[in-house]
Design a protein around this motif. Structure first.
Motif, short mmCIF file in Angstrom:
data_model
loop_
_atom_site.label_atom_id
_atom_site.label_comp_id
_atom_site.label_asym_id
_atom_site.label_seq_id
_atom_site.Cartn_x
_atom_site.Cartn_y
_atom_site.Cartn_z
N GLY A 1 0.86 -1.25 -0.05
CA GLY A 1 -0.24 0.14 0.06
C GLY A 1 0.87 1.20 0.18
N ALA A 2 2.15 1.02 0.00
CA ALA A 2 3.14 2.23 -0.01
C ALA A 2 2.80 3.03 -1.20
CB ALA A 2 4.54 1.88 0.24
N ALA A 3 2.76 4.36 -1.38
CA ALA A 3 2.92 5.17 -2.55
C ALA A 3 4.14 6.13 -2.65
CB ALA A 3 1.59 5.84 -2.47
N TYR A 4 4.65 6.36 -3.73
CA TYR A 4 5.71 7.35 -4.08
C TYR A 4 5.22 8.86 -4.39
CZ TYR A 4 8.94 3.22 -4.59
OH TYR A 4 9.41 2.25 -4.30
N SER A 5 5.72 9.73 -3.48
CA SER A 5 5.29 10.84 -3.84
C SER A 5 6.13 11.73 -4.88
CB SER A 5 5.68 11.95 -2.42
OG SER A 5 7.09 12.00 -2.39
N ALA A 6 5.77 12.85 -5.26
CA ALA A 6 6.65 13.26 -6.50
C ALA A 6 8.05 13.55 -6.19
CB ALA A 6 6.06 14.87 -6.78
N GLY A 7 8.35 13.74 -4.66
CA GLY A 7 9.70 14.15 -4.15
C GLY A 7 10.56 12.71 -4.41
N ASP B 1 3.81 0.81 -12.77
CA ASP B 1 2.56 0.14 -12.66
C ASP B 1 1.68 1.02 -11.76
OD1 ASP B 1 0.46 -1.54 -12.03
OD2 ASP B 1 1.53 -3.39 -11.65
N ASP B 2 0.71 1.79 -12.35
CA ASP B 2 -0.21 2.77 -11.63
C ASP B 2 -1.57 2.06 -11.57
OD1 ASP B 2 2.00 4.39 -12.07
OD2 ASP B 2 1.20 5.53 -13.41
N MET B 3 -1.89 0.84 -11.22
CA MET B 3 -3.05 0.28 -11.17
C MET B 3 -3.89 0.72 -9.94
SD MET B 3 -5.22 -1.70 -12.33
CE MET B 3 -4.44 -2.69 -13.57
N TYR B 4 -3.22 1.10 -8.99
CA TYR B 4 -4.13 1.45 -7.53
C TYR B 4 -4.03 3.18 -7.64
CZ TYR B 4 -3.95 -3.42 -6.41
OH TYR B 4 -3.98 -4.82 -6.32
N GLU B 5 -3.79 3.74 -8.81
CA GLU B 5 -3.66 5.24 -8.75
C GLU B 5 -4.68 5.89 -7.90
OE1 GLU B 5 -4.07 8.73 -12.07
OE2 GLU B 5 -4.07 6.72 -12.75
N HIS B 6 -5.96 5.50 -8.33
CA HIS B 6 -7.18 6.09 -7.50
C HIS B 6 -7.66 5.76 -6.19
CE1 HIS B 6 -7.85 8.45 -11.42
NE2 HIS B 6 -7.89 7.34 -11.89
N ILE B 7 -7.16 4.82 -5.56
CA ILE B 7 -7.42 4.33 -4.31
C ILE B 7 -6.43 4.93 -3.35
CG2 ILE B 7 -7.71 2.41 -2.98
CD1 ILE B 7 -8.55 0.76 -5.34
N ILE B 8 -6.35 6.03 -3.24
CA ILE B 8 -5.31 6.83 -2.14
C ILE B 8 -5.96 7.67 -1.09
CG2 ILE B 8 -3.47 7.07 -4.01
CD1 ILE B 8 -4.26 9.69 -4.64
N ARG C 1 0.71 2.39 8.47
CA ARG C 1 -0.53 2.91 7.63
C ARG C 1 -0.25 3.32 6.31
NH1 ARG C 1 -4.81 4.14 10.63
NH2 ARG C 1 -3.52 4.01 12.36
N PRO C 2 -0.72 2.30 5.36
CA PRO C 2 -0.40 2.74 4.03
C PRO C 2 -0.88 3.87 3.36
CG PRO C 2 -2.05 0.92 4.20
CD PRO C 2 -1.65 1.40 5.51
N GLU C 3 -0.54 4.37 2.42
CA GLU C 3 -1.04 5.49 1.77
C GLU C 3 -2.11 5.14 0.63
OE1 GLU C 3 2.93 6.53 2.98
OE2 GLU C 3 2.43 4.85 1.68
N GLY C 4 -2.21 4.07 0.03
CA GLY C 4 -3.20 3.56 -0.79
C GLY C 4 -3.34 2.01 -1.08
#
Length: 411
Positions: free
Chosen positions: A188-194, A214-221, A329-332
């Protein structure tokens, strides 16, 4: 009279490339748990990465209209003009990425898009850098395509994210690709722009290395996290980046099997060659449904993400309340990836020692009928993944059972 002997060499012989590859461990666990449930066990199955929500009605109706209109024939090999146009607009609207139709590919799920890309580009011995934990299929797809997975462990302290120095250390003259997944399955970890900027700076120093996002979970954040994708963060990398997505997760369309990607035209053309000799076009009806998903009302995605966030908080808080477990606690996405090192070495009531995360997950299945997936199968131990894409009542019951099982373990 004895039956004649089979001719020498008639026994089945699999291809050597399958030697280290098997059926997905997630599917094995889910299948075993499903069999137990059908046999009457009160199983709670938290293994599958599939939303419990149904496909929205407007998408199903679009498929029905397409069928009634006779759209049941072959389409263009790698996506109908209508679907490619919808994907082009999606990338522009959501990601600020400009593609032409010739830079878009559509396949039977994002997995096929990934497979096509690796099959089209990897020669024997070419390396693919994969941050761990990773979706179980990544390494196997690379291997079956003749490549070498180079797994880079990423710690919970780093948010399960690859850092620039670790990427730099993993790159060799044989490195062909970096494969990123954000938000991640299983963590569930997500990469910020930074975060992506740090990796982009490394890639700019290594022009032979391409990137697959692989952006499959893009909208689940959650929590206002701002989604970012590599080709948008560093436009200079767009000409060596394949950005992959699909409709399976955000729109609860796992069974429709539509994935897509945007990338450089020569890569997309090479991927089309691979697809032409495997599946040919994706389902025409599914493509029509995907057009509606991408271009129709988007409000239901936000509604369902809010429900996922409530479930995330329930599961994370519940796991962290159990002595011996620790959960970031995951981001997405809709997974938690909890550490169980605090319970290793303990004894189950049966007297069996819990030595690994695989042992711990087996104990949960056998003792309290809860199926989860060991972190070992995602390339990082000792952890376990829970998919919280199920109802809150079932999640509460699962947490209660896990807590009870953990309390039964003896030092």
């Amino acid at each position: 009279m004895n039956a004649p002997l089979a001719p020498h060499g008639s026994a089945f012989r699999p291809a050597a490339r399958l030697g280290s590859i098997g059926v997905s461990e997630i599917l094995k666990i889910t299948a075993e748990a499903g069999a137990r449930k059908r046999a009457g066990r009160p199983m709670i199955i938290l293994g599958a990465g599939e939303p419990d929500f149904d496909t929205p009605d407007n998408i199903k109706e679009a498929a029905a209209r397409a069928m009634r209109a006779g759209a049941t024939k072959y389409t263009v090999l790698d996506g109908s003009p209508e679907l490619k146009a919808a994907v082009v607009e999606k990338f522009r609207r959501d990601n600020g990425l400009d593609f032409t139709a010739a830079e878009i590919t559509c396949g039977a799920g994002a997995k096929q898009v990934l497979y096509n890309a690796f099959m089209a580009t990897l020669d024997p011995g070419d390396e693919v850098v994969i941050p761990a934990p990773f979706w179980t299929s990544y390494a196997d797809i690379v291997a079956i395509c003749g490549g070498v997975p180079v797994v880079v462990p990423c710690t919970a302290q780093d948010g399960f994210r690859l850092r620039g120095d670790a990427l730099e250390a993993a790159i060799t003259p044989r490195t062909r690709w970096l494969l990123l997944n954000s938000p991640s399955n299983p963590s569930g970890a997500a990469y910020s722009a930074g975060d992506l900027r740090e990796l982009a700076d490394v890639l700019l120093r290594h022009p032979q290395v391409w990137a697959m996002s692989d952006d499959m979970y893009e909208h689940i954040i959650y929590d206002g996290f701002a989604f970012a994708t590599l080709a948008a963060v560093e436009p200079a990398l767009k000409e060596r980046t394949l950005t992959v997505n699909g409709v399976s997760k955000a729109y609860a369309m796992t069974g429709w099997r539509i994935g897509y990607g945007g990338g450089p035209r020569p890569l997309i053309a090479a991927m089309a060659v691979v697809q032409s000799q495997s599946t040919s076009c994706p389902s025409s009806v599914s493509q029509a449904a995907a057009v509606e998903a991408l271009t129709g009302p988007q409000g239901i995605v936000a509604e369902r993400t809010a429900a996922f966030q409530a479930r995330r908080d329930l599961v994370v808080d519940g796991l962290n309340a159990i002595p011996g477990l620790s959960c970031r606690r995951p981001e997405g996405a809709f997974y938690t990836f909890a550490e169980c090192s605090g319970l290793l070495g303990r004894l189950a009531p049966s007297g069996e020692r819990i030595a690994t995360d695989v042992d711990f997950c087996r104990y949960l299945m056998d003792a309290v009928d809860v199926a989860v997936v060991p972190g070992t199968f995602f390339g990082l131990a000792p952890f376990f993944r829970i998919s919280y894409a199920t109802g809150e009542a079932e999640l509460r019951e699962a947490l209660a059972r896990i807590a009870g099982a953990c309390a039964q373990l003896k030092a």
